[in-house]
Every structure is written in structure tokens, then in C-alpha cells.
Write a protein that holds these residues in place. Structure first.
Motif, mmCIF file in Angstrom:
data_model
loop_
_atom_site.group_PDB
_atom_site.id
_atom_site.type_symbol
_atom_site.label_atom_id
_atom_site.label_comp_id
_atom_site.label_asym_id
_atom_site.label_seq_id
_atom_site.Cartn_x
_atom_site.Cartn_y
_atom_site.Cartn_z
ATOM 1 N N LEU A 116 0.155 -1.071 0.036
ATOM 2 C CA LEU A 116 -0.360 -0.158 0.241
ATOM 3 C C LEU A 116 0.727 1.359 -0.035
ATOM 4 C CD1 LEU A 116 -2.908 -1.377 2.801
ATOM 5 C CD2 LEU A 116 -3.158 -0.973 -0.387
ATOM 6 N N VAL A 117 2.008 1.408 1.061
ATOM 7 C CA VAL A 117 2.806 2.569 0.428
ATOM 8 C C VAL A 117 4.215 1.865 0.369
ATOM 9 C CG1 VAL A 117 1.911 3.868 2.143
ATOM 10 C CG2 VAL A 117 4.018 2.396 2.901
ATOM 11 N N LYS A 118 4.997 2.922 -0.286
ATOM 12 C CA LYS A 118 6.153 2.579 -0.602
ATOM 13 C C LYS A 118 7.374 3.137 -0.252
ATOM 14 C CE LYS A 118 5.988 4.242 -5.621
ATOM 15 N NZ LYS A 118 5.270 4.526 -7.011
ATOM 16 N N SER A 119 8.793 3.225 0.010
ATOM 17 C CA SER A 119 9.419 4.007 1.000
ATOM 18 C C SER A 119 11.126 4.341 -0.023
ATOM 19 C CB SER A 119 8.913 2.792 2.082
ATOM 20 O OG SER A 119 10.450 1.723 1.603
ATOM 21 N N VAL A 120 11.664 5.275 0.493
ATOM 22 C CA VAL A 120 12.485 6.188 0.068
ATOM 23 C C VAL A 120 13.590 5.512 1.178
ATOM 24 C CG1 VAL A 120 14.112 7.685 -1.187
ATOM 25 C CG2 VAL A 120 11.427 6.942 -1.728
ATOM 26 N N ARG A 121 15.027 5.018 1.092
ATOM 27 C CA ARG A 121 15.530 5.471 2.447
ATOM 28 C C ARG A 121 16.406 5.898 2.184
ATOM 29 N NH1 ARG A 121 17.234 -0.662 3.624
ATOM 30 N NH2 ARG A 121 17.726 0.133 5.682
ATOM 31 N N GLY A 122 17.553 6.390 3.754
ATOM 32 C CA GLY A 122 18.798 7.118 3.284
ATOM 33 C C GLY A 122 17.641 8.677 3.600
ATOM 34 N N GLY B 227 -10.469 -0.045 3.732
ATOM 35 C CA GLY B 227 -10.262 -1.822 3.496
ATOM 36 C C GLY B 227 -10.101 -1.759 3.624
ATOM 37 N N ASP B 228 -9.067 -1.976 2.757
ATOM 38 C CA ASP B 228 -7.797 -2.185 2.299
ATOM 39 C C ASP B 228 -6.795 -2.026 3.870
ATOM 40 O OD1 ASP B 228 -8.336 -2.716 -0.359
ATOM 41 O OD2 ASP B 228 -7.879 -0.930 -1.187
ATOM 42 N N ILE B 229 -6.655 -0.550 4.331
ATOM 43 C CA ILE B 229 -5.716 -0.284 5.038
ATOM 44 C C ILE B 229 -5.968 -1.246 6.504
ATOM 45 C CG2 ILE B 229 -5.007 1.114 6.596
ATOM 46 C CD1 ILE B 229 -5.995 3.496 4.185
ATOM 47 N N GLY C 210 14.527 10.835 2.666
ATOM 48 C CA GLY C 210 14.098 9.465 2.467
ATOM 49 C C GLY C 210 12.256 9.977 2.697
ATOM 50 N N GLY C 211 11.690 9.054 3.156
ATOM 51 C CA GLY C 211 10.350 8.897 3.696
ATOM 52 C C GLY C 211 9.714 7.396 2.424
ATOM 53 N N TYR C 212 8.241 7.862 2.800
ATOM 54 C CA TYR C 212 7.411 7.378 2.547
ATOM 55 C C TYR C 212 6.374 7.573 1.570
ATOM 56 C CZ TYR C 212 8.165 3.946 6.241
ATOM 57 O OH TYR C 212 9.210 3.226 7.291
ATOM 58 N N MET C 213 6.134 6.822 0.933
ATOM 59 C CA MET C 213 4.836 7.598 -0.715
ATOM 60 C C MET C 213 3.522 6.342 -0.250
ATOM 61 S SD MET C 213 7.630 8.508 -2.870
ATOM 62 C CE MET C 213 7.061 8.811 -4.374
ATOM 63 N N LEU C 214 2.649 7.153 -0.830
ATOM 64 C CA LEU C 214 1.420 6.023 -1.535
ATOM 65 C C LEU C 214 1.359 5.532 -3.019
ATOM 66 C CD1 LEU C 214 -1.686 8.229 -0.872
ATOM 67 C CD2 LEU C 214 -0.557 6.233 1.206
ATOM 68 N N ALA C 215 1.197 4.186 -2.694
ATOM 69 C CA ALA C 215 2.016 2.919 -3.892
ATOM 70 C C ALA C 215 0.745 3.212 -4.722
ATOM 71 C CB ALA C 215 2.300 1.540 -3.032
ATOM 72 N N HIS C 216 -0.039 3.979 -4.558
ATOM 73 C CA HIS C 216 -1.387 3.807 -5.471
ATOM 74 C C HIS C 216 -1.730 4.949 -4.773
ATOM 75 C CE1 HIS C 216 -0.680 -0.850 -6.123
ATOM 76 N NE2 HIS C 216 -1.107 -0.551 -4.698
ATOM 77 N N LYS C 217 -2.796 5.476 -6.696
ATOM 78 C CA LYS C 217 -3.194 6.699 -6.416
ATOM 79 C C LYS C 217 -4.579 6.859 -5.096
ATOM 80 C CE LYS C 217 -3.445 7.656 -11.707
ATOM 81 N NZ LYS C 217 -4.557 7.041 -12.163
ATOM 82 N N PRO C 218 -5.092 8.182 -4.726
ATOM 83 C CA PRO C 218 -6.227 8.295 -3.680
ATOM 84 C C PRO C 218 -6.998 7.219 -3.532
ATOM 85 C CG PRO C 218 -4.495 10.113 -3.330
ATOM 86 C CD PRO C 218 -3.688 9.050 -4.624
ATOM 87 N N ALA C 219 -7.355 7.490 -5.233
ATOM 88 C CA ALA C 219 -9.101 6.904 -5.058
ATOM 89 C C ALA C 219 -8.919 5.757 -5.750
ATOM 90 C CB ALA C 219 -9.132 7.924 -6.407
ATOM 91 N N GLU C 220 -8.150 5.002 -5.440
ATOM 92 C CA GLU C 220 -7.620 3.577 -4.891
ATOM 93 C C GLU C 220 -7.770 2.832 -3.977
ATOM 94 O OE1 GLU C 220 -4.261 3.244 -8.300
ATOM 95 O OE2 GLU C 220 -5.799 3.723 -10.029
#
Lengths: 141, 141
Positions: free
Chosen positions: A54-60, A77-79, A63-73
Motif C-alpha cells: 500500500l505504501v512505498k518507501s525511499v531509504r536514506g 478496507g484495504d488499510i 527519504g520517507g514514505y509515499m502512497l503506492a497507488h492513487k488515493p482513489a485506488e
DNA sequence: AAGAATTCCTATCATTTTACTTGGGATTAG
DNA sequence: CTAATCCCAAGTAAAATGATAGGAATTCTT
């Protein structure tokens, strides 16, 4: 019959990511601060969300986290399913392989649990992060 | 996001009482046996149901428990609320006096919890023991 | 009046779950 | 190089869960 902090903090974090969608990686400490939850604890929840895609990460640094898909997707319930496990008020109606009791065929309470489950699912599967963003914009104005 | 055994055993016991409604006091051991739950544990649950006025008790030999109202007048929600406490997926939307967080006005996740709560309530408040009895008769035939 | 059936009450307890905390290691931008 | 950040694995205190134990009070039956 309450959600645990996992589900609650998790949705908050995901909503926070949705607000900052498109801004590149969002560091966890900023999310933890805005949502007022323990950073280390949130880390564990986000790890599960990452593993489930559900999320992607960028290390270093930076870095940080971001949604892996669009908010509408992404639905609520998924979460919640990722963080709280298979849904259902009783073992015999768990989404993920129910544990049937010995008189499941004649169990009347099971019918009730099924209806509750359908009620919950129909709510959480129809609300997306995008819907929440729109509610948010309304309130802000 | 599961009900505890309190709610589950409690509904089973109440349904058992509904089946035997009008037959006078039903001893707890017979309910425990039919529903296959610990008699002593069930005792604790039924005590709460009695204090909240959903069942009546008759002490002494040939005593037991019986519904305090007609099956059509007792909803699943009545029973679950007594045993599981005030309903709601999060503290900020508890039916029985919500515990508001400091930015409740702008909390978007709260809107989601409210919708879940409405979803659950609309299910459990519309199913009565009478409804369950009718389902039961259908299956038996 | 005796005795059996049954509710009622209080306390205890083992296990599991929850909600974190601690401590460190790996990775990467600047 | 170093600071920022994700990543990972344990440990832990408190609460909830799901019982169990023992006995006192009440009432029916004989």
C-alpha cells in the motif's frame, strides 16, 4: 468491538500520506508528529503497509514514505484489513478462511455475524482516501 | 475488530432463552450444555444481562432464567451493548459519551469511524430475537 | 425440617493481546 | 563523512480475555 490503535493510527498515517501525495517521500517523524503518535510504533504499522504494497518507501536521508497507488485506488478496507487482520465479528465468519464450529449449518447466531460483517464491509470498502481528501477540503473551507 | 466471547456467548444464551420462551425458568446448566460453553463463565455474562434488565431470574430449585421481554422486543444490539460496552470503532465515536481528541473538529478519520458505527448499528438494531427465531424455524423445516 | 437444585457473589488466575519502548543496523543525500 | 532516514528484532508493562473455585442465599420437593 473496537478497532485497535493499529487500524486507527494506520488510517491516520495513510490519510496524512494522501494529503501529501505527490510531494515526494514523507519522513515518518513528520507524520508521527502531525498525527501525534509514537514514531517507533508507527514504524511497525507502516512496515506492514509497505509489505502489503500500500505504501512505498525511499531509504536514506531525505527519504520517507509515499502512497503506492492513487488515493482513489486505496480504500479504508484495504488499510484496515492489513493492520487488523481478516475482518469479521466471529471466527466462523472470518473473511480469510472461517473457523467453522461443529453445528455451523444450524447456527443462527452465525447469520447475525454475517450480516454485521456485510454491514462493516460495505462501509469500509466504499470509502477511499480520495473521498477522505474531499471531506477534508470541505472542512478546511 | 472481533466481538469477544462475551457478546458471542451472550447472544447464543439469549437466543436459547428465546427458543424456550414461555416455558418458565430455564436453568443455566441446560443452556451451557446446549450452547457448549462453560457454565460458570456464562453465569457472569447472564448476571450482566440480568442487571441490565434483559433477563429475569428465579432462584432456588426449579429456578432459572427467562427473557424479561418478548423476543420481538429485544434486539441483538441490546444484548451486545450490555456485554461489549458502548459500541464504536474508536473512542471518539463511542455511543456512550465519546472521548474527543484535541482536533476532533478537523479529524477526518472520525468521519470514517462514524460511518462504520452507523453501519454496525443499523444491522444489530434491526435484528430481534424474534427474527432469529423465524430464521431458526425455516432451517429446521 | 432436610436436602437438593439453583442462582448469586467474590476472588483468583493463566494466557493472550495490546501498545508501546529499546537498541541497534543499513542505506543514501548532501 | 555524516546526518537523516528507513529497517529489523526483542523486550515489556498493562489490560483484556476466558475461564475456574468456592461458597452463601434462596426456594422447591419430600
Amino acid at each position: 468491538m473496537k478497532l485497535s490503535t493499529k487500524g486507527r493510527y494506520g488510517l491516520k498515517a495513510m490519510f496524512d500520506l494522501a494529503i501529501h501525495d505527490g510531494e515526494g517521500p514523507i519522513p515518518l517523524n513528520s507524520i508521527a508528529e502531525r498525527q501525534r503518535v509514537s514514531e517507533h510504533y508507527l514504524e511497525q504499522l507502516v512496515a506492514e503497509l509497505r509489505k502489503s504494497g500500500l505504501v512505498k518507501s525511499v531509504r536514506g536521508a531525505q527519504g520517507g514514505y509515499m502512497l503506492a497507488h492513487k488515493p482513489a485506488e486505496i480504500t479504508v478496507g484495504d488499510i484496515i484489513r492489513v493492520l487488523e487482520g481478516p475482518l469479521g465479528p466471529s471466527d466462523c465468519v472470518l473473511e480469510d478462511g472461517p473457523v467453522l464450529c461443529d453445528n455451523a449449518d444450524h447456527c443462527i447466531t452465525k447469520i447475525v455475524w454475517e450480516k454485521i460483517q456485510v454491514g462493516i464491509s460495505s462501509v469500509i470498502d466504499t470509502i477511499t482516501l480520495q473521498d477522505m481528501l474531499e471531506d477534508y477540503k470541505k472542512i478546511e473551507n
